[in-house]
Structures are given as C-alpha cells and as structure tokens.
Design a protein around this motif. Structure first.
Motif, PDB file in Angstrom:
ATOM      1  N   GLN A 121      -6.143   0.371   5.114  1.00 43.21           N
ATOM      2  CA  GLN A 121      -7.347   0.078   5.893  1.00 43.21           C
ATOM      3  C   GLN A 121      -8.254  -0.898   5.161  1.00 43.21           C
ATOM      4  O   GLN A 121      -8.895  -1.749   5.768  1.00 43.21           O
ATOM      5  CB  GLN A 121      -8.093   1.371   6.201  1.00 43.21           C
ATOM      6  N   GLY A 122      -8.299  -0.777   3.833  1.00 43.86           N
ATOM      7  CA  GLY A 122      -9.135  -1.681   3.061  1.00 43.86           C
ATOM      8  C   GLY A 122      -8.622  -3.104   3.039  1.00 43.86           C
ATOM      9  O   GLY A 122      -9.391  -4.047   2.860  1.00 43.86           O
ATOM     10  N   ASP A 149      -0.467   4.319   1.180  1.00 44.80           N
ATOM     11  CA  ASP A 149      -0.849   5.178   2.303  1.00 44.80           C
ATOM     12  C   ASP A 149      -1.768   4.394   3.230  1.00 44.80           C
ATOM     13  O   ASP A 149      -2.201   3.275   2.924  1.00 44.80           O
ATOM     14  CB  ASP A 149      -1.515   6.475   1.825  1.00 44.80           C
ATOM     15  N   LEU A 150      -2.079   4.999   4.381  1.00 38.42           N
ATOM     16  CA  LEU A 150      -2.893   4.321   5.387  1.00 38.42           C
ATOM     17  C   LEU A 150      -4.312   4.061   4.907  1.00 38.42           C
ATOM     18  O   LEU A 150      -4.945   3.083   5.310  1.00 38.42           O
ATOM     19  CB  LEU A 150      -2.928   5.166   6.670  1.00 38.42           C
ATOM     20  N   LYS A 151      -4.815   4.921   4.034  1.00 42.56           N
ATOM     21  CA  LYS A 151      -6.173   4.735   3.521  1.00 42.56           C
ATOM     22  C   LYS A 151      -6.270   3.437   2.727  1.00 42.56           C
ATOM     23  O   LYS A 151      -7.232   2.682   2.873  1.00 42.56           O
ATOM     24  CB  LYS A 151      -6.566   5.924   2.652  1.00 42.56           C
ATOM     25  N   ASP A 152      -5.267   3.182   1.876  1.00 46.10           N
ATOM     26  CA  ASP A 152      -5.258   1.922   1.125  1.00 46.10           C
ATOM     27  C   ASP A 152      -5.114   0.728   2.069  1.00 46.10           C
ATOM     28  O   ASP A 152      -5.720  -0.326   1.857  1.00 46.10           O
ATOM     29  CB  ASP A 152      -4.107   1.920   0.117  1.00 46.10           C
ATOM     30  N   CYS A 205       0.834  -1.204   0.000  1.00 41.49           N
ATOM     31  CA  CYS A 205       0.000   0.000   0.000  1.00 41.49           C
ATOM     32  C   CYS A 205       0.867   1.252   0.000  1.00 41.49           C
ATOM     33  O   CYS A 205       2.003   1.236   0.455  1.00 41.49           O
ATOM     34  CB  CYS A 205      -0.924   0.017   1.218  1.00 41.49           C
TER      35      CYS A 205
END
Length: 431
Positions: free
Chosen positions: A328-329, A323-326, A321
């Motif tokens: 989380q998924g 970043d953290l947003k990616d 990933c």
C-alpha cells in the motif's frame, strides 16, 4: 519457454475470470453508468420548494415594488399546474440607516433563527449610471445561488429600465437594436461518392465528446479490472510460498510474462464485452454510426500497451513487498501515474491540439488514454504524433517488462522487509 509462459497465462486468465473481482469489474462500468444516469435524473427531478423569505432594504425608494411584482410572477409560475416546482420568493421591505450596524446584526439574528433566509441592501445611488456601489446580499447559505442570482438579475433589469426612462430612450427600441444573433455550430460540408454536396450537420455533443470520453472510460475500467489483480496474486503466492515451488520448474521471467499475458487477456475480454454493450446502446439511441471499427482497434491496441506497462508495475510492487501493508505504501506512485489522464483529460477535450495536450498525450503512461481521446476528437492528431506515441509507449512497455523481470527474479524469494526503490533500481541494473 513460450509453452510454459502460455500455461501460466491460461492459469492466470482462468483464475481471474472465475474470481469475484472479475465479476465486479464486469459490472463496474454498467453500474457506474446506471448510477450516474440515475443520480443525474434524480438531481434534475429533485425539486427545491422550500420558501425563501427575505428582507429588502431599498434606499432608492423605487425598486422594491417592481421586485415584489417580479417575485409574485415567479411564485405564480412556481405553482403553475397546481404542483409547486420551485421555491417561493417572499420579499418584505425594511429600512434603516446605512451606518446602522445594529440593524444588520438584528437581521442576521433573524437569519440564524430561520425566520428569514437572507436580506439585501440596495444602495441609494443604484440608479446613477456612474455609481460604483453594489448590492449587498447577506445569507448564511453561500452555496445557494438561485435567490441571489434572481435578485441581482431582477434588480439590475429594473435599474436599466429606469435609467433608459430617465434618459428619454425607448428601451424596446434598444432591445431590438441590441438583439443578439445566435450561432449554430456545424460540421463541414461533405461530398458523397457521386460528387453531390451534403449539407453540414449540426454539432452533436454526444458524438463529439460523449463517445470519445466513453471509449476512454472503457479503456480505464478494463485495465483497472485486470492489472491491479496481479499485485494481490504475486503477494499471495509469496506469502503462501507457492512461488518457491513454481520457480523450480519455470524461470521467474516466464512466470512473470505468463501472469502479465493472462491479466492482459482478462482486460481485453472485458473491453470487448464493454464495446459490444456500448455499441448496442449507441445504436439504440441513434449513435451507432459514431463508433467505427478503427476506434475499437485503437482502443484494444492502447489497452494492450497500458496493461503491459501497469501490469509490469503492479507485478514489480508485489514482488518487492512481503505483504499487502507494505504494498500500500508503494502504490502511491502507481496510482498517480494511473490517475494522471483523469486529472488532465478535460484540458485535452477543450484544446486537443495545444502544446500541453500534445505533451501529455506523448507521456508514455498517459498516452493510451489521452492519445485515444485525441484520435477520436475531430480532426484528430497528425499521423506522426500517433506514430511517435506508439513508439514511446511500446518502448516504455518493453522497459517496464524488462525492469519488472529483473525485480521479480530477485524479489520473488525475498521475505521480511519490503525493498526500497533504491534497492529495486540496483536489481534492475544488476546483470
């Protein structure tokens, strides 16, 4: 290679132990235990003293009086010592035809207006031993069980008394003849070193279940305080481009292994601290002899295996990933695997030797938690199951580290869109 790996491990260990996350992890379990005990004490000491007025429609004509007498007795006990310790039950009598829905609606309106708490209908044939009728209890507080349970017990006790009286049977004689013989749960009779017989001790729920579950919690909290930090560490290094500088002097596998060993060391440190504190607390409460060195050894061994598996998993997610947003998924599968033991441990506690328990404790990602629990629950699993669980978990750990190394090597320098699971599988299969 090993020297560089150890340098990274030492750096990762130092970074994590100096972070706020480590302090939170260190305090997490004692805070959790303190809060749990405080909540338990608060809920135990919290007294419900709100009056419970209710209407009784007694179509037998003989049950309201004993119900009212029982309520008076309850209320006197609730006010014993000058301090009210329970709600007051305040029954009042009413009557209407069984087919009068308008009367029921009127009483329901009174419940809505908080004039009464509930109302109950006692069927006319309640005293008939052959009846299939039921008490009808109406309330808009379905979660409140104290009043309906008390009404049911009180009314049924009086119904049984009246039935015995009608049959010319002395209820006191029946009570003596049907008195239960309770059971005492004991361990086994033991022989001491001199051959003497040692009486069986009563089963103590704290020893048999509390301590094994506590050890499993130590394992989970220790692992959770170390492994997930690898995800943030890898992503932060990717985003700041530090990883590009690092792999100029160290291979991706050495970097990954160093991080993994450092994180595992943090988890071990937390576990040792928890074990020392837990052992001191157990000794204080007289349970020190229930914690054995072998139990601690099993915990630390399974912790290493769990940290390697889940640490490699979090490293893989971080490398794939941007970043953290990616991330989380992609965390959902990892969290499901991590929470599987906590969705199934109660079943194992009740039947540690069942096929389901054996199967779950041999599932590699759940083995460190569930096999530890089974080992600590007498009489414990057979040796071949423990050996098989160690082999399966060790192989899974090695496979996880191998796959993580492949994905880490490719994903570490990848920027932009996060990799899919299909792409990650291709990286693992690549030479």
């Amino acid at each position: 290679m090993m020297n560089k790996t150890l340098i990274v491990a030492a750096s990762e260990f130092t970074t994590q132990t100096r972070s706020k996350a480590f302090l939170v992890g260190l305090l997490m379990m004692p805070i959790f235990m303190i809060v749990a005990m405080a909540v338990q004490k608060f809920t135990r000491d919290a007294t419900d003293i709100k009056d419970r007025p209710f209407v009784v429609v007694d179509r037998t004509g003989v049950l309201f009086a004993p119900l009212k007498a029982a309520a008076d007795e309850w209320n006197a006990g609730a006010k014993a010592g000058g301090v009210q310790t329970a709600p007051l039950f305040l029954p009042t009598a009413a009557s209407f035809d069984e087919r009068d829905d308008q009367a029921r609606a009127s009483l329901s309106d009174r419940v809505h207006r908080d004039e009464i708490f509930a109302f109950v209908e006692i069927p006319a044939d309640a005293l008939d031993p052959a009846t299939n009728a039921r008490l009808q209890y109406y309330s808009n507080h379905p979660a409140y069980r104290t009043l309906p349970a008390w009404i049911s017990n009180t009314v049924n006790r009086e119904i049984v008394n009246l039935r015995f009286r009608a049959a010319a049977i002395d209820r006191a004689v029946v009570g003596r003849l049907t008195r239960r013989v309770e059971i005492n749960e004991l361990g086994l009779v033991q022989r001491d070193t001199a051959g003497g017989i040692k009486a069986a001790a009563p089963v103590d729920k704290v020893r048999t279940t509390g301590i094994p579950v506590g050890m499993m919690m130590i394992l989970l909290f220790s692992m959770m305080s170390g492994a997930p930090q690898l995800l943030n560490s890898v992503i932060e290094e990717k985003m700041s481009r530090i990883s590009e500088v690092l792999i100029g002097s160290i291979t991706p596998f050495e970097l990954m292994m160093g991080k993994l060993l450092g994180s595992t060391s943090v988890s071990l440190l937390l576990a040792v601290i928890y074990l020392i504190g837990g052992t001191m607390a157990a000794r204080h409460y007289g349970y020190g002899d229930s914690i054995h060195a072998s139990d601690m050894a099993w915990l630390l061994l399974f912790l290493v295996l769990a940290s390697m598996i889940f640490g490699a998993l979090f490293i893989t997610i971080g490398a794939a990933c941007s970043d953290l947003k990616d991330a989380q998924g992609m965390m959902t599968p990892a969290m499901i695997l991590m929470m599987l033991p906590w969705m199934t441990w109660f079943s194992i506690l009740n039947a540690p030797e069942s096929r389901v328990s054996v199967g779950l404790s041999l599932f590699p990602t759940a083995t460190p938690f569930l096999m530890l629990l089974r080992i600590m629950l007498p009489p414990g699993p057979p040796g071949w199951q423990i050996g098989l669980s160690l082999v399966l978990t060790a192989l899974t750990s090695m496979a996880a580290v191998y796959a993580a190394g492949k994905i880490f090597r490719t994903g570490l320098l990848m920027q932009g869109k996060a990799a899919t699971f299909g792409e990650m599988w291709k990286w693992v299969r690549a030479g």
